[in-house]
Design a protein around this motif. Sequence first.
Motif, short mmCIF file in Angstrom:
data_model
loop_
_atom_site.label_atom_id
_atom_site.label_comp_id
_atom_site.label_asym_id
_atom_site.label_seq_id
_atom_site.Cartn_x
_atom_site.Cartn_y
_atom_site.Cartn_z
N PHE A 141 -20.12 -7.06 33.66
CA PHE A 141 -19.25 -8.37 33.54
C PHE A 141 -18.28 -7.92 34.39
CE2 PHE A 141 -21.36 -8.95 29.45
CZ PHE A 141 -22.04 -10.03 29.65
N PRO A 142 -17.71 -8.75 35.32
CA PRO A 142 -18.52 -9.97 35.54
C PRO A 142 -20.13 -9.80 35.94
CG PRO A 142 -16.43 -9.77 36.85
CD PRO A 142 -16.79 -8.60 36.19
N SER A 143 -20.87 -10.89 35.78
CA SER A 143 -22.41 -10.66 35.78
C SER A 143 -22.96 -10.83 37.18
CB SER A 143 -23.06 -11.42 34.65
OG SER A 143 -24.21 -11.70 34.86
N ASN A 144 -23.99 -9.96 37.61
CA ASN A 144 -24.95 -10.56 38.56
C ASN A 144 -26.19 -10.37 37.66
OD1 ASN A 144 -26.63 -10.33 40.64
ND2 ASN A 144 -26.23 -8.35 41.56
N PRO A 145 -26.77 -11.79 37.65
CA PRO A 145 -26.73 -12.73 38.66
C PRO A 145 -25.87 -14.05 38.21
CG PRO A 145 -28.55 -13.15 37.13
CD PRO A 145 -27.79 -11.86 36.55
N THR A 146 -25.40 -14.25 36.87
CA THR A 146 -24.96 -15.39 36.37
C THR A 146 -23.29 -15.63 36.87
OG1 THR A 146 -24.07 -14.60 34.46
CG2 THR A 146 -26.41 -15.04 34.37
N GLY A 147 -22.48 -14.45 37.28
CA GLY A 147 -21.04 -14.77 37.68
C GLY A 147 -20.35 -14.97 36.29
N THR A 148 -20.97 -14.82 34.99
CA THR A 148 -20.32 -14.93 33.95
C THR A 148 -19.24 -13.86 33.72
OG1 THR A 148 -22.03 -15.82 32.72
CG2 THR A 148 -20.62 -14.81 31.40
N GLU A 149 -17.94 -14.02 33.13
CA GLU A 149 -17.10 -12.95 32.90
C GLU A 149 -16.81 -13.27 31.27
OE1 GLU A 149 -15.87 -10.34 33.11
OE2 GLU A 149 -13.88 -9.99 34.20
N MET A 150 -16.51 -12.26 30.55
CA MET A 150 -16.30 -11.91 29.13
C MET A 150 -14.81 -11.82 29.09
SD MET A 150 -19.41 -11.88 27.31
CE MET A 150 -19.38 -10.68 26.05
N SER A 151 -14.36 -12.76 28.04
CA SER A 151 -12.73 -12.47 27.65
C SER A 151 -12.51 -11.22 26.83
CB SER A 151 -12.37 -13.67 26.72
OG SER A 151 -12.96 -13.64 25.48
N ILE A 182 -9.31 -15.93 35.06
CA ILE A 182 -9.25 -15.18 33.81
C ILE A 182 -9.07 -13.42 34.27
CG2 ILE A 182 -11.90 -14.57 34.20
CD1 ILE A 182 -12.11 -14.67 31.19
N GLU A 183 -8.25 -12.84 33.27
CA GLU A 183 -8.30 -11.36 33.66
C GLU A 183 -9.16 -10.76 33.24
OE1 GLU A 183 -5.64 -9.49 35.01
OE2 GLU A 183 -4.76 -11.59 35.79
N HIS A 184 -9.65 -9.85 33.94
CA HIS A 184 -10.74 -8.75 33.79
C HIS A 184 -10.36 -7.75 32.83
CE1 HIS A 184 -14.31 -6.30 33.93
NE2 HIS A 184 -13.75 -5.31 34.13
N THR A 185 -11.01 -7.38 31.78
CA THR A 185 -10.66 -6.52 30.87
C THR A 185 -11.84 -5.18 30.95
OG1 THR A 185 -9.93 -8.10 29.06
CG2 THR A 185 -10.81 -5.80 28.28
N CYS A 186 -11.08 -3.99 31.21
CA CYS A 186 -11.95 -3.08 31.50
C CYS A 186 -12.42 -2.48 29.83
CB CYS A 186 -11.38 -1.79 32.12
SG CYS A 186 -11.97 -0.38 32.34
N PHE A 187 -13.76 -2.21 29.62
CA PHE A 187 -14.07 -2.20 28.44
C PHE A 187 -13.67 -0.88 27.67
CE2 PHE A 187 -17.26 -1.17 25.11
CZ PHE A 187 -17.31 -2.43 24.48
N SER A 188 -13.24 0.25 28.66
CA SER A 188 -12.86 1.33 27.89
C SER A 188 -11.55 1.14 27.50
CB SER A 188 -12.97 2.51 28.77
OG SER A 188 -12.27 2.22 30.03
N SER A 189 -10.85 0.36 27.93
CA SER A 189 -9.29 0.04 27.38
C SER A 189 -9.32 -0.78 25.99
CB SER A 189 -8.71 -1.00 28.41
OG SER A 189 -9.28 -2.38 28.07
N LEU A 190 -10.41 -1.07 25.46
CA LEU A 190 -10.54 -1.66 23.96
C LEU A 190 -10.39 -0.45 23.09
CD1 LEU A 190 -13.62 -3.95 24.65
CD2 LEU A 190 -10.92 -4.84 24.22
N PRO A 191 -9.62 -0.53 21.91
CA PRO A 191 -9.63 0.43 20.92
C PRO A 191 -10.77 1.02 20.59
CG PRO A 191 -8.15 -1.56 20.34
CD PRO A 191 -8.88 -2.05 21.57
#
Length: 389
Positions: A172-182, A213-222
């Motif tokens: 995410f953001p996704s190829n092919p859908t362009g979806t971003e996750m909060s 929307i602000e991108h969240t880097c997954f490794s920044s999550l607790p």
Amino acid sequence: MKKRTADRVDLVSEGGFARFLSIAHSLGNQGLISLSVGEPDFKTPWHICEAALEAMRKGHTGYTPTNGYPELRQAVAQYLKDRYGISYDPEKEIVITVGSSQAMDLAFRAIINPGDEVIMPDPYYLCYPSCISLAHGVPVTVPTTAEDSFKLRAGQLEAGITPKTKVILIGFPSNPTGTEMSRDDLAEIASVAEKHDLLVISDEIYNRLTYGIEHTCFSSLPGMKERTIVLDGFSKSYAMTGWRLGFAAGPADIIAAMVKIHQHTMLSPSSVAQMAAIDALRHGEPDIEKMVAEYDARRKVLIAGLNRIGLTCHEPQGAFYAFPSIKITGLTSEEFVEKVLLEEKILVLPGSLFGKQGEGFVRICYAYSLDSIKEALARLERFVQRHCK
């Protein structure tokens, strides 16, 4: 004669795009509008090119450390710290690779044992299953839907986990859908990873191309830094696809394993490209902002146009792809792509290339001029009017 190629090669997808390229070639380029290839239409900013030229003048044309120049690893670590608040040791937790694609290949080969399952959302980037299979892993998909903007939900993910599951693969953001996750969306996925003690490979090559929307880097999550391998690179953000340079950031033991494989398969990334990348990280922010603004303008025109003519499309919040439904025409994805190519000389990609959930959709890339997008919409409208059920 005995079979001369390895059985694992049979697991690699043919891609399915060659047939449409052949048709496009037979039609000739005159009047063809291709919205197919996911590549920035901008040139690499010249100051980045000049940094490469200066590196050559100074003789930076030999091998580099296997894990990349220290200066570049330090610049990547600083970038991740400044942007996402994550601290990585540039000596032990970052490796520079030949594109983010090689980073993915190294990651899978470093962590996958034969039979390990890698679970991922469908639709997916078309190379994911083949990369997993070549590492002797087993790709497992989780369906997502247009009604939910193709977001991956924790309940769906958990339903697909088995005792053989080792890795969650997200992009995410996704190829092919362009979806971003909060951030909240991703936190739910993180909870599943922690609950089942799974590793996460997070393909974030489009992380700088987001809209509203602000991108969240997954490794920044607790709790996620110690179980996540982040993949990124310079191709999309800095229009450097041909430079072939990426990186991975992750736990020291996994990065060490990746470097070991890297040493025996690639030796080192391009010295010149690395010097250019240092300049990109230090001075390329204004270039990113200009490109994102232009992509956003094109995105708005394309999505509004697609919905107006009946090819309903969720709003993509990242990358540079739209993934509209073509079900109104009654055609399959491949039939749609072939007919619109022959009748209107527009080249897009069938959604079925990207998984079972992609059937009934097509991928349209808007990394092309606004004039091309507007003309493509006019042609698509004619096509839909002829084929609408």
